[in-house]
Design a protein around this motif. Structure first.
Motif, PDB file in Angstrom:
ATOM      1  N   ARG A  56      -6.532   6.700   2.642  1.00  9.24           N
ATOM      2  CA  ARG A  56      -7.338   6.618   1.374  1.00  9.24           C
ATOM      3  C   ARG A  56      -8.434   5.657   1.433  1.00  9.24           C
ATOM      4  O   ARG A  56      -9.372   5.582   0.729  1.00  9.24           O
ATOM      5  N   HIS A  57      -8.258   4.956   2.754  1.00  5.57           N
ATOM      6  CA  HIS A  57      -9.470   4.055   2.954  1.00  5.57           C
ATOM      7  C   HIS A  57     -10.334   4.669   4.499  1.00  5.57           C
ATOM      8  O   HIS A  57     -11.082   3.763   4.783  1.00  5.57           O
ATOM      9  N   GLY A  58     -10.039   5.901   4.529  1.00  2.00           N
ATOM     10  CA  GLY A  58     -10.969   6.551   5.741  1.00  2.00           C
ATOM     11  C   GLY A  58     -10.241   5.873   7.089  1.00  2.00           C
ATOM     12  O   GLY A  58     -10.937   6.109   7.948  1.00  2.00           O
ATOM     13  N   LEU A  59      -9.134   5.433   7.174  1.00  2.00           N
ATOM     14  CA  LEU A  59      -8.515   5.030   8.424  1.00  2.00           C
ATOM     15  C   LEU A  59      -7.386   6.122   8.837  1.00  2.00           C
ATOM     16  O   LEU A  59      -6.730   6.868   8.104  1.00  2.00           O
ATOM     17  N   ARG A  60      -7.130   6.250  10.079  1.00  2.00           N
ATOM     18  CA  ARG A  60      -6.029   7.079  10.746  1.00  2.00           C
ATOM     19  C   ARG A  60      -5.099   6.091  11.312  1.00  2.00           C
ATOM     20  O   ARG A  60      -5.447   4.971  12.083  1.00  2.00           O
ATOM     21  N   LEU A  61      -3.679   6.212  10.905  1.00  2.00           N
ATOM     22  CA  LEU A  61      -2.599   5.505  11.594  1.00  2.00           C
ATOM     23  C   LEU A  61      -1.856   6.189  12.706  1.00  2.00           C
ATOM     24  O   LEU A  61      -1.765   7.418  12.747  1.00  2.00           O
TER      25      LEU A  61
END
Length: 160
Positions: free
Chosen positions: A28-33
């Motif tokens: 949702r914040h443009g990050l990849r886990l």
């Protein structure tokens, strides 16, 4: 934040929560886990294993990575403008204002992560060794973090 003297078993780790929930929150914040296999080196980890690592928009964790570390490093990326985020590798900032905003935002986001919550995250931050002049993460968050919250509001990262 390097580990303090708290036993690892008392700190909530990424392997203790639903991966999909954590990945969706960061997305949702443009990050990849990114999942790192047990025993493997965590790319972009500033403090070393088991702390989370960051490279551009990627957050790297293992099952034994503390949730507070995953959120802290993710929030370092969230508070950065896109052009700075793209250049991050391991160390996101040396700004006190950004560090404070990161700590504040990680507590807020913990409240949006099923199985975690802000209260648990703040307890884990205290156990791990985060330090604040009022003596606890919760006291800082509730009584001394107005500047961090305002910094986030001014950048559209929190509602006014």
């Amino acid at each position: 934040m390097p580990p303090a003297t708290a036993p690892a078993a008392s700190i909530l780790c990424v392997g203790d929560i639903a991966w999909d929930d954590a990945a969706a929150l960061l997305a949702r914040h443009g990050l990849r886990l990114n999942r790192v296999e047990d025993g493997q080196k965590i790319p972009g980890s500033y403090w070393g294993e088991p702390e989370a690592g960051i490279i551009a928009s990627d957050v790297h964790v293992r099952a034994d990575t503390p949730v507070h570390s995953m959120l802290h490093e993710a929030c370092h990326l969230i508070v950065l403008p896109p052009e700075r985020r793209a250049r991050v590798h391991t160390d996101a900032t040396d700004s006190v204002a950004e560090e404070d905003a990161t700590c504040y935002l990680q507590i807020v986001l913990a409240g949006q992560l099923p199985g975690v919550g802000s209260a648990r995250l703040m307890a884990d931050m205290d156990a791990w060794g985060y330090t604040y002049r009022l003596g606890s993460t919760q006291a800082w968050f509730e009584q001394d973090a107005d500047d961090a919250r305002q910094w986030l509001v001014e950048r559209g990262l929190l509602p006014a």
